[in-house]
Design a protein around this motif. Sequence first.
Motif, PDB file in Angstrom:
ATOM      1  N   GLY A 134       0.793  -1.222   0.000  1.00  0.00           N
ATOM      2  CA  GLY A 134       0.000   0.000   0.000  1.00  0.00           C
ATOM      3  C   GLY A 134       0.825   1.272   0.000  1.00  0.00           C
ATOM      4  N   GLY A 135       2.079   1.178  -0.420  1.00  0.00           N
ATOM      5  CA  GLY A 135       2.947   2.351  -0.501  1.00  0.00           C
ATOM      6  C   GLY A 135       3.790   2.596   0.732  1.00  0.00           C
ATOM      7  N   ALA A 136       3.533   1.870   1.818  1.00  0.00           N
ATOM      8  CA  ALA A 136       4.341   2.037   3.030  1.00  0.00           C
ATOM      9  C   ALA A 136       5.716   1.416   2.811  1.00  0.00           C
ATOM     10  CB  ALA A 136       3.653   1.370   4.216  1.00  0.00           C
ATOM     11  N   GLN A 137       6.719   2.016   3.418  1.00  0.00           N
ATOM     12  CA  GLN A 137       8.075   1.488   3.302  1.00  0.00           C
ATOM     13  C   GLN A 137       8.197   0.179   4.083  1.00  0.00           C
ATOM     14  OE1 GLN A 137      10.709   2.753   1.389  1.00  0.00           O
ATOM     15  NE2 GLN A 137       8.986   3.876   0.564  1.00  0.00           N
ATOM     16  N   MET A 138       9.058  -0.687   3.620  1.00  0.00           N
ATOM     17  CA  MET A 138       9.315  -1.932   4.327  1.00  0.00           C
ATOM     18  C   MET A 138       9.925  -1.597   5.686  1.00  0.00           C
ATOM     19  SD  MET A 138       8.116  -3.941   2.107  1.00  0.00           S
ATOM     20  CE  MET A 138       8.461  -5.454   2.931  1.00  0.00           C
ATOM     21  N   THR A 139       9.649  -2.428   6.683  1.00  0.00           N
ATOM     22  CA  THR A 139      10.061  -2.112   8.047  1.00  0.00           C
ATOM     23  C   THR A 139      11.477  -2.548   8.383  1.00  0.00           C
ATOM     24  OG1 THR A 139       9.123  -4.173   8.861  1.00  0.00           O
ATOM     25  CG2 THR A 139       7.700  -2.233   8.900  1.00  0.00           C
ATOM     26  N   GLU A 140      12.090  -3.346   7.535  1.00  0.00           N
ATOM     27  CA  GLU A 140      13.431  -3.836   7.887  1.00  0.00           C
ATOM     28  C   GLU A 140      14.430  -3.425   6.800  1.00  0.00           C
ATOM     29  OE1 GLU A 140      13.710  -6.463   5.267  1.00  0.00           O
ATOM     30  OE2 GLU A 140      11.750  -5.585   5.184  1.00  0.00           O
ATOM     31  N   PRO A 141      15.122  -2.338   7.003  1.00  0.00           N
ATOM     32  CA  PRO A 141      15.969  -1.813   5.946  1.00  0.00           C
ATOM     33  C   PRO A 141      17.329  -2.494   5.810  1.00  0.00           C
ATOM     34  CG  PRO A 141      16.108  -0.407   7.852  1.00  0.00           C
ATOM     35  CD  PRO A 141      15.088  -1.468   8.173  1.00  0.00           C
ATOM     36  N   MET A 142      17.663  -3.404   6.684  1.00  0.00           N
ATOM     37  CA  MET A 142      19.010  -3.964   6.629  1.00  0.00           C
ATOM     38  C   MET A 142      18.984  -5.480   6.484  1.00  0.00           C
ATOM     39  SD  MET A 142      19.859  -3.388  10.592  1.00  0.00           S
ATOM     40  CE  MET A 142      18.345  -2.609  11.118  1.00  0.00           C
ATOM     41  N   LYS A 143      20.122  -6.021   6.149  1.00  0.00           N
ATOM     42  CA  LYS A 143      20.268  -7.464   6.016  1.00  0.00           C
ATOM     43  C   LYS A 143      20.077  -8.133   7.382  1.00  0.00           C
ATOM     44  CE  LYS A 143      23.467 -10.941   4.352  1.00  0.00           C
ATOM     45  NZ  LYS A 143      24.753 -11.228   3.771  1.00  0.00           N
ATOM     46  N   ASN A 144      19.564  -9.341   7.340  1.00  0.00           N
ATOM     47  CA  ASN A 144      19.360 -10.164   8.531  1.00  0.00           C
ATOM     48  C   ASN A 144      18.364  -9.566   9.510  1.00  0.00           C
ATOM     49  OD1 ASN A 144      21.052 -12.169   7.563  1.00  0.00           O
ATOM     50  ND2 ASN A 144      22.843 -11.238   8.468  1.00  0.00           N
ATOM     51  N   ALA A 145      17.323  -8.945   8.953  1.00  0.00           N
ATOM     52  CA  ALA A 145      16.243  -8.404   9.778  1.00  0.00           C
ATOM     53  C   ALA A 145      14.927  -9.007   9.324  1.00  0.00           C
ATOM     54  CB  ALA A 145      16.205  -6.889   9.659  1.00  0.00           C
ATOM     55  N   LEU A 151       0.594  -7.122   3.394  1.00  0.00           N
ATOM     56  CA  LEU A 151       0.706  -7.270   1.942  1.00  0.00           C
ATOM     57  C   LEU A 151      -0.654  -7.673   1.406  1.00  0.00           C
ATOM     58  CD1 LEU A 151       4.114  -9.139   1.537  1.00  0.00           C
ATOM     59  CD2 LEU A 151       3.645  -6.725   1.161  1.00  0.00           C
ATOM     60  N   GLU A 152      -1.253  -6.773   0.640  1.00  0.00           N
ATOM     61  CA  GLU A 152      -2.565  -7.034   0.068  1.00  0.00           C
ATOM     62  C   GLU A 152      -3.571  -7.404   1.165  1.00  0.00           C
ATOM     63  OE1 GLU A 152      -3.476  -7.196  -3.600  1.00  0.00           O
ATOM     64  OE2 GLU A 152      -1.837  -5.768  -3.389  1.00  0.00           O
ATOM     65  N   GLY A 153      -3.435  -6.775   2.340  1.00  0.00           N
ATOM     66  CA  GLY A 153      -4.370  -7.000   3.435  1.00  0.00           C
ATOM     67  C   GLY A 153      -4.086  -8.208   4.297  1.00  0.00           C
ATOM     68  N   HIS A 154      -2.974  -8.903   4.057  1.00  0.00           N
ATOM     69  CA  HIS A 154      -2.615 -10.077   4.849  1.00  0.00           C
ATOM     70  C   HIS A 154      -1.324  -9.805   5.603  1.00  0.00           C
ATOM     71  CE1 HIS A 154      -5.617 -12.581   2.839  1.00  0.00           C
ATOM     72  NE2 HIS A 154      -5.259 -11.969   1.725  1.00  0.00           N
ATOM     73  N   GLU A 155      -1.283 -10.240   6.861  1.00  0.00           N
ATOM     74  CA  GLU A 155      -0.048 -10.096   7.628  1.00  0.00           C
ATOM     75  C   GLU A 155       1.024 -11.009   7.037  1.00  0.00           C
ATOM     76  OE1 GLU A 155       0.141  -9.888  12.126  1.00  0.00           O
ATOM     77  OE2 GLU A 155       1.103 -11.829  11.750  1.00  0.00           O
ATOM     78  N   ALA A 156       2.205 -10.453   6.828  1.00  0.00           N
ATOM     79  CA  ALA A 156       3.320 -11.226   6.271  1.00  0.00           C
ATOM     80  C   ALA A 156       4.587 -10.902   7.044  1.00  0.00           C
ATOM     81  CB  ALA A 156       3.515 -10.885   4.795  1.00  0.00           C
ATOM     82  N   ARG A 157       5.386 -11.919   7.242  1.00  0.00           N
ATOM     83  CA  ARG A 157       6.715 -11.718   7.822  1.00  0.00           C
ATOM     84  C   ARG A 157       7.678 -11.617   6.648  1.00  0.00           C
ATOM     85  NH1 ARG A 157       4.277 -14.952  11.774  1.00  0.00           N
ATOM     86  NH2 ARG A 157       4.480 -14.029  13.829  1.00  0.00           N
ATOM     87  N   VAL A 158       8.415 -10.530   6.607  1.00  0.00           N
ATOM     88  CA  VAL A 158       9.333 -10.288   5.496  1.00  0.00           C
ATOM     89  C   VAL A 158      10.747 -10.230   6.044  1.00  0.00           C
ATOM     90  CG1 VAL A 158       9.976  -8.723   3.628  1.00  0.00           C
ATOM     91  CG2 VAL A 158       7.566  -9.024   4.212  1.00  0.00           C
ATOM     92  N   ALA A 159      11.601 -11.077   5.524  1.00  0.00           N
ATOM     93  CA  ALA A 159      12.997 -11.106   5.941  1.00  0.00           C
ATOM     94  C   ALA A 159      13.863 -10.628   4.787  1.00  0.00           C
ATOM     95  CB  ALA A 159      13.409 -12.529   6.338  1.00  0.00           C
TER      96      ALA A 159
END
Length: 171
Positions: A134-145, A151-159
């Motif tokens: 939805g245009g929001a920046q990803m919450t983990e800007p660095m490696k190993n985070a 994402l599209e209305g569903h909770e997702a864990r992004v590594a």
Amino acid sequence: IQYSGIIDEHNAVRQHVGMFDVSHMGEVRITGPEAEKYVNYIFTNDVRPMAPGKVIYGMFCYEDGGVVDDTCICKLEENHYIFTINAANIDKDLEHLNRALSGFDCTITNISAEWASIAVQGPKSKEMLTALNGGAQMTEPMKNALGIVSLEGHEARVAKTGYTGEPLGYE
């Protein structure tokens, strides 16, 4: 499966973005009062300094020092970890993990069938995920985070582990 040929697909990911279904990988949850102590016992890296939301790559070993498998470990919160393991090794790895559990106050749960995993790789991967978010920046800007996003209305864990050797992708 190839859609237009391996060279075209390679170039598309290197120049733009590609998505890969890696749901065949296994996921194992380890929780309980002694989860950190147990994970530190079986894993080659010291997980004690890990903050929640961090990911570390390493191996877990047999008692004689031989390697059982390599893995990425995500620390979700105190005494709550997720291992990502190689698909072909799920049964063997779980057998070893359960055998090594004796004497530790924690629980191992195979959550492989409950999770889908997608790798998004390439220089436009962040742009694509930001659009889905939805245009929001990803919450983990660095490696190993590890971050939790919508994402599209569903909770997702992004590594962002860089497991491909490039700092250009997410899992």
